[in-house]
Write a protein that holds these residues in place. Sequence first.
Motif, PDB file in Angstrom:
ATOM      1  N   PRO A 248       0.945  -0.814   0.067  1.00 41.01           N
ATOM      2  CA  PRO A 248      -0.220   0.139  -0.264  1.00 41.01           C
ATOM      3  C   PRO A 248       0.871   1.203   0.097  1.00 41.01           C
ATOM      4  CG  PRO A 248       0.526  -1.016   2.579  1.00 41.01           C
ATOM      5  CD  PRO A 248       0.987  -1.730   1.296  1.00 41.01           C
ATOM      6  N   VAL A 249       1.900   1.268   0.057  1.00 40.65           N
ATOM      7  CA  VAL A 249       3.003   2.206  -0.310  1.00 40.65           C
ATOM      8  C   VAL A 249       2.969   3.529  -0.774  1.00 40.65           C
ATOM      9  CG1 VAL A 249       5.591   3.161   0.058  1.00 40.65           C
ATOM     10  CG2 VAL A 249       4.614   0.719   1.245  1.00 40.65           C
ATOM     11  N   LEU A 250       2.572   3.134  -1.801  1.00 39.91           N
ATOM     12  CA  LEU A 250       2.861   4.155  -2.919  1.00 39.91           C
ATOM     13  C   LEU A 250       1.206   5.013  -3.395  1.00 39.91           C
ATOM     14  CD1 LEU A 250       4.267   2.668  -6.335  1.00 39.91           C
ATOM     15  CD2 LEU A 250       5.524   4.502  -4.362  1.00 39.91           C
ATOM     16  N   PRO A 256       2.076   8.072  -7.738  1.00 40.42           N
ATOM     17  CA  PRO A 256       2.066   6.686  -9.075  1.00 40.42           C
ATOM     18  C   PRO A 256       3.414   6.083  -9.640  1.00 40.42           C
ATOM     19  CG  PRO A 256       1.726   8.729 -10.609  1.00 40.42           C
ATOM     20  CD  PRO A 256       1.674   9.089  -8.109  1.00 40.42           C
ATOM     21  N   LEU A 257       3.717   7.528  -8.678  1.00 39.54           N
ATOM     22  CA  LEU A 257       5.513   6.416  -9.051  1.00 39.54           C
ATOM     23  C   LEU A 257       6.584   6.510  -8.940  1.00 39.54           C
ATOM     24  CD1 LEU A 257       6.328   7.965 -12.647  1.00 39.54           C
ATOM     25  CD2 LEU A 257       5.233   6.234 -12.469  1.00 39.54           C
ATOM     26  N   GLY A 258       7.280   5.626  -8.076  1.00 38.57           N
ATOM     27  CA  GLY A 258       8.312   5.281  -7.142  1.00 38.57           C
ATOM     28  C   GLY A 258       9.823   4.416  -8.119  1.00 38.57           C
ATOM     29  N   VAL A 259      10.651   5.069  -6.997  1.00 38.68           N
ATOM     30  CA  VAL A 259      12.363   3.713  -7.392  1.00 38.68           C
ATOM     31  C   VAL A 259      12.215   3.511  -5.920  1.00 38.68           C
ATOM     32  CG1 VAL A 259      14.425   4.248  -8.301  1.00 38.68           C
ATOM     33  CG2 VAL A 259      12.842   5.245  -9.289  1.00 38.68           C
ATOM     34  N   ASN A 329      14.201   1.773   8.936  1.00 43.09           N
ATOM     35  CA  ASN A 329      13.422   2.100   7.433  1.00 43.09           C
ATOM     36  C   ASN A 329      12.724   0.984   6.832  1.00 43.09           C
ATOM     37  OD1 ASN A 329      13.670   4.965   8.338  1.00 43.09           O
ATOM     38  ND2 ASN A 329      15.823   4.949   6.985  1.00 43.09           N
ATOM     39  N   SER A 330      13.583  -0.393   7.176  1.00 39.69           N
ATOM     40  CA  SER A 330      13.030  -1.166   6.257  1.00 39.69           C
ATOM     41  C   SER A 330      13.050  -2.796   7.015  1.00 39.69           C
ATOM     42  CB  SER A 330      14.297  -1.455   5.294  1.00 39.69           C
ATOM     43  OG  SER A 330      14.899  -2.515   6.299  1.00 39.69           O
ATOM     44  N   LEU A 331      13.102  -2.730   8.001  1.00 39.90           N
ATOM     45  CA  LEU A 331      13.012  -3.981   8.756  1.00 39.90           C
ATOM     46  C   LEU A 331      11.408  -4.185   8.928  1.00 39.90           C
ATOM     47  CD1 LEU A 331      14.308  -6.443  10.200  1.00 39.90           C
ATOM     48  CD2 LEU A 331      14.178  -4.872  12.544  1.00 39.90           C
ATOM     49  N   VAL A 332      10.721  -5.590   8.723  1.00 34.12           N
ATOM     50  CA  VAL A 332      10.094  -6.074   8.639  1.00 34.12           C
ATOM     51  C   VAL A 332       9.274  -7.830   9.246  1.00 34.12           C
ATOM     52  CG1 VAL A 332       8.265  -4.578   7.465  1.00 34.12           C
ATOM     53  CG2 VAL A 332       9.146  -6.880   6.029  1.00 34.12           C
ATOM     54  N   VAL A 430      11.522   6.864  -3.019  1.00 32.21           N
ATOM     55  CA  VAL A 430      13.108   5.573  -2.944  1.00 32.21           C
ATOM     56  C   VAL A 430      12.597   4.565  -1.805  1.00 32.21           C
ATOM     57  CG1 VAL A 430      15.202   5.087  -2.626  1.00 32.21           C
ATOM     58  CG2 VAL A 430      15.008   7.257  -4.258  1.00 32.21           C
ATOM     59  N   MET A 431      12.325   3.371  -2.429  1.00 31.42           N
ATOM     60  CA  MET A 431      12.073   2.372  -1.419  1.00 31.42           C
ATOM     61  C   MET A 431      12.600   1.375  -1.906  1.00 31.42           C
ATOM     62  SD  MET A 431       7.860   2.381  -3.524  1.00 31.42           S
ATOM     63  CE  MET A 431       7.075   1.559  -2.239  1.00 31.42           C
ATOM     64  N   MET A 432      12.526   0.303  -1.035  1.00 34.73           N
ATOM     65  CA  MET A 432      13.036  -0.689  -1.091  1.00 34.73           C
ATOM     66  C   MET A 432      11.600  -2.404  -1.612  1.00 34.73           C
ATOM     67  SD  MET A 432      13.095  -3.456   2.576  1.00 34.73           S
ATOM     68  CE  MET A 432      11.628  -3.838   3.113  1.00 34.73           C
TER      69      MET A 432
END
Length: 496
Positions: A248-250, A256-259, A329-332, A430-432
């Motif tokens: 759901p992040v975007l 609508p766009l991301g890297v 920022n990234s650990l789940v 910017v995402m993972m």
Amino acid sequence: MATLCFTKPHHVSANNNHCSSIFLCCFLLSLISNAASSYMFSDEKRDDLFPEILRDEAVTRLNDLGKVSDADGYLERTFMSPASVRAASLIREWMEDAGLRTWVDLMGNVHGRVEGMNASAGALLIGSHSDTVVDAGIFDGSLGIISAISALKALKSAGKLGKLKRPVEVIAFSDEEGVRFQSTFLGSAAVAGVLPATVLQISDKSRVTVQDALKENNIDIAEENLLQLKYNPASIWGYVEVHIEQGPVLEWVGFPLGVVKGIAGQTRLKVTVRGSQGHAGTVPMAMRQDPMAATAELIVLLESLCKHPKDYLSVHSHCDGSTLESLSNSLVCTVGEISTWPSASNVIPGQVTFTIDLRAIDDKGREAILYELSNRMYQLCESRSVSCNIERKHDANAVMCDSELSSQLKSAAYGALKMMTRESKHEVPVMMSGAGHDAMAMSHLTKVRSPLVELAFYRTFLQVLWLFSIKHYKIDAKAFFTVGINALFAISSDCA
């Protein structure tokens, strides 16, 4: 290597669904044209973009493939199941309709290839998986296959398929999810040459092995010829995968766009907690050794550690500031399965088993978290007088993206956004990628030779571009067409 990802929420209208499909197919069409051909589309040629193929037919095929299921009422296709075989046959038919030479390899992967004008040149591979999870969405995996086929069919319709300057091959991988045999990337790992021969003897819940499942579908494979599936890295120019975001992040950030900067590393654990089984009414609370209560506390510990890793990792964990920031920022972390024995409402369980799925973009940080988590879990179990056994069932290292291409993608995404909305937005996120994709297995093809040789000859990138629907933006299909094409030209112009 590139992985192009797209988010399609359930509430997006059918009209936007068609616009999104045409955008993605044009995206791949432009990539193929730019990387493998001198044939390119421009704004003036929008009427030549074959909307009946890239939009109407692509969406119809996505829906048709979504109906091929082993279950009634929901989508489920696992490795070599009846529905999986029917889906493979349908995909192969569509590949042939696009003018591709097709075959099925010894792991059940479906291939469609066009040689172009130079059959000895490095091939552009485009792929994704045809299997699904239980109760799956119709875009997971299928989107990457169908959009690639549609793009090549458009080139065929334009009379340009045979004029490609390098081979282009579409691969529908037979298994990525690992649902049936609890072993992921069976299809892509075989092509990449990293699938252990012992995997053929893994059994499903019905005690059918991978080898048996293939034989039941007239594919006779033995351990000694598994390596025949491996591609020679020197024959590969690059790998592209279109995939939905699956998150759901975007939508949440309104972009609508991301890297993304890479695909997260992953560890799966199986935890078994054993205590003292007893009658629910006769064992006093103070005398209990209850593995269920201990498990509940362990899960809360896991959640707390993953939400606040900085609070748990001391200076002795050998994690520097950047690693701690990356973890924040990234650990789940997820507990997806839990079972008890004897699982009766009036019995204190004697044993509880649960799974942990832990992911992070930083492998060093992930290991530090696992070390800290294990120590604290053992301490907690000891304090409750129960035993705890932690098994490490699966590990996959993170795959990082090329920083130079990331910059190009961000610039192109920003430009596309500005064209779509006629507004200047904030910086592209910017995402993972927290989800694992076949690109993780295919990235091993670039590690066979030395880095210098790879850099000089293969120019293979691992990069993820996330695409979201246009539900927030009032633009027509032709404008959406042009935005997708221009964005891809900006992104892929340095990949030929």
